[in-house]
Design an enzyme around this catalytic site. Structure first.
Site, PDB file in Angstrom:
ATOM      1  N   CYS A   1       0.836  -1.200   0.000  1.00 43.51           N
ATOM      2  CA  CYS A   1       0.000   0.000   0.000  1.00 43.51           C
ATOM      3  C   CYS A   1       0.877   1.258   0.000  1.00 43.51           C
ATOM      4  O   CYS A   1       1.765   1.398   0.825  1.00 43.51           O
ATOM      5  CB  CYS A   1      -0.893  -0.013   1.233  1.00 43.51           C
ATOM      6  SG  CYS A   1      -1.917   1.444   1.357  1.00 43.51           S
TER       7      CYS A   1
ATOM      8  N   CYS B   1      -7.966   0.869  -1.050  1.00 47.28           N
ATOM      9  CA  CYS B   1      -7.505   0.083   0.084  1.00 47.28           C
ATOM     10  C   CYS B   1      -7.707  -1.389  -0.259  1.00 47.28           C
ATOM     11  O   CYS B   1      -8.824  -1.819  -0.528  1.00 47.28           O
ATOM     12  CB  CYS B   1      -8.305   0.467   1.324  1.00 47.28           C
ATOM     13  SG  CYS B   1      -7.933  -0.592   2.715  1.00 47.28           S
TER      14      CYS B   1
ATOM     15  N   GLN C   1     -19.114 -10.292  12.492  1.00 49.14           N
ATOM     16  CA  GLN C   1     -17.659 -10.454  12.316  1.00 49.14           C
ATOM     17  C   GLN C   1     -17.240  -9.882  10.963  1.00 49.14           C
ATOM     18  O   GLN C   1     -17.934 -10.107   9.968  1.00 49.14           O
ATOM     19  CB  GLN C   1     -17.288 -11.935  12.391  1.00 49.14           C
ATOM     20  CG  GLN C   1     -17.538 -12.556  13.757  1.00 49.14           C
ATOM     21  CD  GLN C   1     -16.410 -12.283  14.741  1.00 49.14           C
ATOM     22  OE1 GLN C   1     -15.420 -11.630  14.430  1.00 49.14           O
ATOM     23  NE2 GLN C   1     -16.579 -12.793  15.942  1.00 49.14           N
TER      24      GLN C   1
ATOM     25  N   GLU D   1     -25.531 -12.550  26.580  1.00 54.33           N
ATOM     26  CA  GLU D   1     -24.870 -11.383  25.974  1.00 54.33           C
ATOM     27  C   GLU D   1     -25.392 -10.127  26.666  1.00 54.33           C
ATOM     28  O   GLU D   1     -26.582 -10.029  26.983  1.00 54.33           O
ATOM     29  CB  GLU D   1     -25.193 -11.377  24.467  1.00 54.33           C
ATOM     30  CG  GLU D   1     -25.077 -10.048  23.760  1.00 54.33           C
ATOM     31  CD  GLU D   1     -23.659  -9.503  23.700  1.00 54.33           C
ATOM     32  OE1 GLU D   1     -22.719 -10.265  23.427  1.00 54.33           O
ATOM     33  OE2 GLU D   1     -23.504  -8.298  23.953  1.00 54.33           O
TER      34      GLU D   1
ATOM     35  N   ASP E   1     -16.512 -16.323  24.576  1.00 52.18           N
ATOM     36  CA  ASP E   1     -15.876 -15.491  23.544  1.00 52.18           C
ATOM     37  C   ASP E   1     -15.870 -14.044  24.039  1.00 52.18           C
ATOM     38  O   ASP E   1     -16.560 -13.183  23.484  1.00 52.18           O
ATOM     39  CB  ASP E   1     -16.659 -15.632  22.223  1.00 52.18           C
ATOM     40  CG  ASP E   1     -16.023 -14.850  21.081  1.00 52.18           C
ATOM     41  OD1 ASP E   1     -14.917 -14.317  21.255  1.00 52.18           O
ATOM     42  OD2 ASP E   1     -16.649 -14.778  20.006  1.00 52.18           O
TER      43      ASP E   1
ATOM     44  N   CYS F   1      -9.625 -12.868  21.628  1.00 55.63           N
ATOM     45  CA  CYS F   1      -9.006 -11.905  20.710  1.00 55.63           C
ATOM     46  C   CYS F   1      -7.847 -11.196  21.403  1.00 55.63           C
ATOM     47  O   CYS F   1      -7.297 -10.246  20.858  1.00 55.63           O
ATOM     48  CB  CYS F   1     -10.044 -10.896  20.221  1.00 55.63           C
ATOM     49  SG  CYS F   1     -10.835  -9.999  21.558  1.00 55.63           S
TER      50      CYS F   1
HETATM   51  N1  SAH Z   1     -19.462 -14.482  20.047  1.00 51.55           N
HETATM   52  C1  SAH Z   1     -19.875 -13.331  19.279  1.00 51.55           C
HETATM   53  C2  SAH Z   1     -19.445 -11.980  19.873  1.00 51.55           C
HETATM   54  C3  SAH Z   1     -18.081 -11.894  20.472  1.00 51.55           C
HETATM   55  S1  SAH Z   1     -17.574 -10.243  20.846  1.00 51.55           S
HETATM   56  C4  SAH Z   1     -19.413 -13.466  17.845  1.00 51.55           C
HETATM   57  O1  SAH Z   1     -18.515 -14.243  17.559  1.00 51.55           O
HETATM   58  O2  SAH Z   1     -19.956 -12.798  16.983  1.00 51.55           O
HETATM   59  C5  SAH Z   1     -17.794 -10.170  22.607  1.00 51.55           C
HETATM   60  C6  SAH Z   1     -19.203  -9.894  23.029  1.00 51.55           C
HETATM   61  O3  SAH Z   1     -19.251  -9.855  24.463  1.00 51.55           O
HETATM   62  C7  SAH Z   1     -19.775  -8.567  22.572  1.00 51.55           C
HETATM   63  O4  SAH Z   1     -20.963  -8.809  21.866  1.00 51.55           O
HETATM   64  C8  SAH Z   1     -20.048  -7.795  23.887  1.00 51.55           C
HETATM   65  O5  SAH Z   1     -21.214  -7.003  23.819  1.00 51.55           O
HETATM   66  C9  SAH Z   1     -20.231  -8.921  24.863  1.00 51.55           C
HETATM   67  N2  SAH Z   1     -19.972  -8.632  26.284  1.00 51.55           N
HETATM   68  C10 SAH Z   1     -19.087  -7.773  26.826  1.00 51.55           C
HETATM   69  N3  SAH Z   1     -19.073  -7.869  28.166  1.00 51.55           N
HETATM   70  C11 SAH Z   1     -19.983  -8.823  28.498  1.00 51.55           C
HETATM   71  C12 SAH Z   1     -20.411  -9.394  29.739  1.00 51.55           C
HETATM   72  N4  SAH Z   1     -19.896  -9.005  30.893  1.00 51.55           N
HETATM   73  N5  SAH Z   1     -21.344 -10.374  29.700  1.00 51.55           N
HETATM   74  C13 SAH Z   1     -21.876 -10.788  28.520  1.00 51.55           C
HETATM   75  N6  SAH Z   1     -21.501 -10.271  27.323  1.00 51.55           N
HETATM   76  C14 SAH Z   1     -20.569  -9.310  27.298  1.00 51.55           C
END
Ligand code: SAH
Length: 456
Positions: free
Chosen positions: A78, A165, A289, A339, A387, A414
């Site tokens: 780039c 990009c 995602q 969530e 996650d 992540c």
């Molecule tokens: N598993 C999903 C999202 C992962 S991102 C996927 O793969 O698409 C992490 C997520 O955790 C977000 O959506 C965020 O809103 C949520 N999050 C953050 N803190 C949290 C908590 N204390 N309890 C439950 N969810 C939470």
């Protein structure tokens, strides 16, 4: 780290050996034991730098010359790599990026987690790591009286608007140009962060990779776009696969890109896409995602690690819009997704319906509050998938999982450092990390995503 007895001269050149790399792509080295971060320098290199910033615990060096280059060094593809705040490791060949990501995970698990015997597999990369993002958000500003729609320069709010990009789909580059021309022609006012005046703030483009559907969102400080019909005509003439054009209203003086209110200008208020065989409706505010190709690989691995026979109750914690839950549902008796964002839970319920899935349940709330409550009511999971966001899992949650004693935990992460911290806790309480699979979700950036199998 050594404290600031060091006093660097701003005019002097310093020679330094780079021994590490941060996830923001900065090379790390030391001058007389004092830590120095250098943009665009790679491990194994000897470089000459000028010190441009110094704090008590570290300094920042600006690269003057690479004296001895690393074998991994390549010419960034780039032309604005040096100034753009987007990609961080384009100066490293792709295989070396994958190796670096694996090593980052391994080092964190060893150093922070204190775990020496965890098997870390090679990072799964992309066969073609280009045009992989399905969403782009361009800031808009007026610079030197010119409308600019592009990307922020690194550590700045100046916008780079000169080039394509290569990690975005071609359409977003073209749409950006059409909107820029439209603004100029119709003298659309541009939002000014300082005064809070002006209309157009951001442009977001989303693409369904499997459906080919496009969504264009214009984020405005107002409720109307003058000459909107003209823009709709231009955009849909160029791309008949645009299914949704939305005005997103954001009148707040804030760094948050999107406002709460959407006005549909054309088509419907959502587009659809698939991950695996599951269909998702994606509206402007939905989380989805950004790399759907690698997401399918990541979720496939999570499903494999879950080793479901069909009679299990599974918790999918931090479930977002229920993507992993849907993947798990086919092989489990029941999936309970938790969530914190209520809108995401509404999306998750709708997504389950859209796919005729009836064995999922979604609960809005913090995992560390909801799970202890379910546990107290006698509801247990045989397998748990987590996650979490970058800060990792809350200890109250981990503690409840330890008491609940599921057969296994699948951890999607992540952030290798909070992952390592949580693995340490789980290890001390009887859950053994067996295998780690890093997956490259964000080629050319330093970000690492991985999925881990923990067995009781
Ligand atoms: N598993 C999903 C999202 C992962 S991102 C996927 O793969 O698409 C992490 C997520 O955790 C977000 O959506 C965020 O809103 C949520 N999050 C953050 N803190 C949290 C908590 N204390 N309890 C439950 N969810 C939470």
């Amino acid at each position: 780290m050594k404290q600031a007895s060091q006093n660097f001269s701003k005019d002097k050149n310093y020679k330094i050996e780079i021994t590490g790399l941060t996830h923001e792509g900065q090379g790390v080295g030391k001058i007389d034991g004092f830590v120095v971060f250098v943009d665009s320098a790679l491990p194994g290199e000897t470089v000459t730098v000028k010190i441009v910033k110094q704090t008590k615990s570290y300094a920042v060096g600006k690269l003057v010359k690479v004296e001895k280059p690393s074998e991994s060094r390549v010419k960034p593809f780039c032309p604005v790599f040096d100034s753009c705040g987007g990609c961080a490791v384009q100066h490293m060949d792709y295989q070396s990026q994958l190796d670096f990501k694996k090593d980052t995970v391994l080092q964190n698990i060893r150093r922070i987690g204190g775990l020496d015997n965890v098997r870390v597999l090679d990072t799964i990369g992309m066969s073609s790591p280009f045009r992989y993002r399905n969403k782009v958000q361009y800031p808009v500003s007026l610079q030197d009286n010119q409308v600019r729609i592009g990307f922020y320069e690194s550590r700045s709010h100046k916008i780079i608007d000169s080039t394509e990009c290569d990690i975005q789909p071609d359409e977003s580059n073209v749409i950006r140009g059409l909107i820029r021309d439209f603004c100029k022609l119709n003298r659309i006012s541009i939002y000014d962060e300082k005064t809070g005046k002006g209309l157009l703030r951001h442009v977001m483009v989303r693409k369904g990779f499997k459906t080919n559907e496009l969504m264009v969102v214009l984020v405005v400080n107002g409720v109307k776009l003058p000459h909107a019909d003209e823009l709709i005509g231009k955009l849909t003439e160029q791309y008949p696969n645009i299914k949704s054009i939305v005005l997103n209203v954001n009148t707040k003086n804030t760094n948050i890109i999107l406002g709460d209110k959407n006005i549909c200008l054309f088509g419907q208020e959502f587009i659809s896409d698939y991950i695996g065989k599951y269909k998702f409706n994606i509206s402007p505010l939905s989380f989805f995602q950004v790399n759907p190709v690698q997401t399918e690989i990541l979720y496939g691995k999570a499903l494999e690690y879950a080793q479901l026979a069909g009679n299990e109750t599974v918790f999918d914690l931090y479930c977002g819009i229920g993507t992993i839950s849907l993947f798990l549902s086919e092989k489990a008796k029941k999936v309970i997704g938790v969530e914190v964002v209520p809108d995401a839970i509404e999306d998750a319920k709708r997504n389950a319906q859209l796919n005729n899935i009836t064995n999922t349940q979604f609960i809005a709330g913090e995992a560390e509050v909801v799970i202890p409550k379910l546990y107290a009511e006698g509801i247990r999971a045989d397998v748990v998938v987590v996650d979490p966001p970058r800060k990792g899992c809350d200890e109250v949650l981990l503690n409840t999982l330890v008491e609940m004693q599921p057969q296994r935990i699948v951890y999607v992460s992540c952030n290798p450092s909070t992952l390592a911290r949580d693995l340490k806790y789980l290890h001390q309480h009887g859950f053994e990390a067996q295998e780690v699979q890093p997956v490259d979700m964000f080629p050319w950036t330093g970000h690492v995503e991985c999925v881990i199998l923990l067995q009781k």
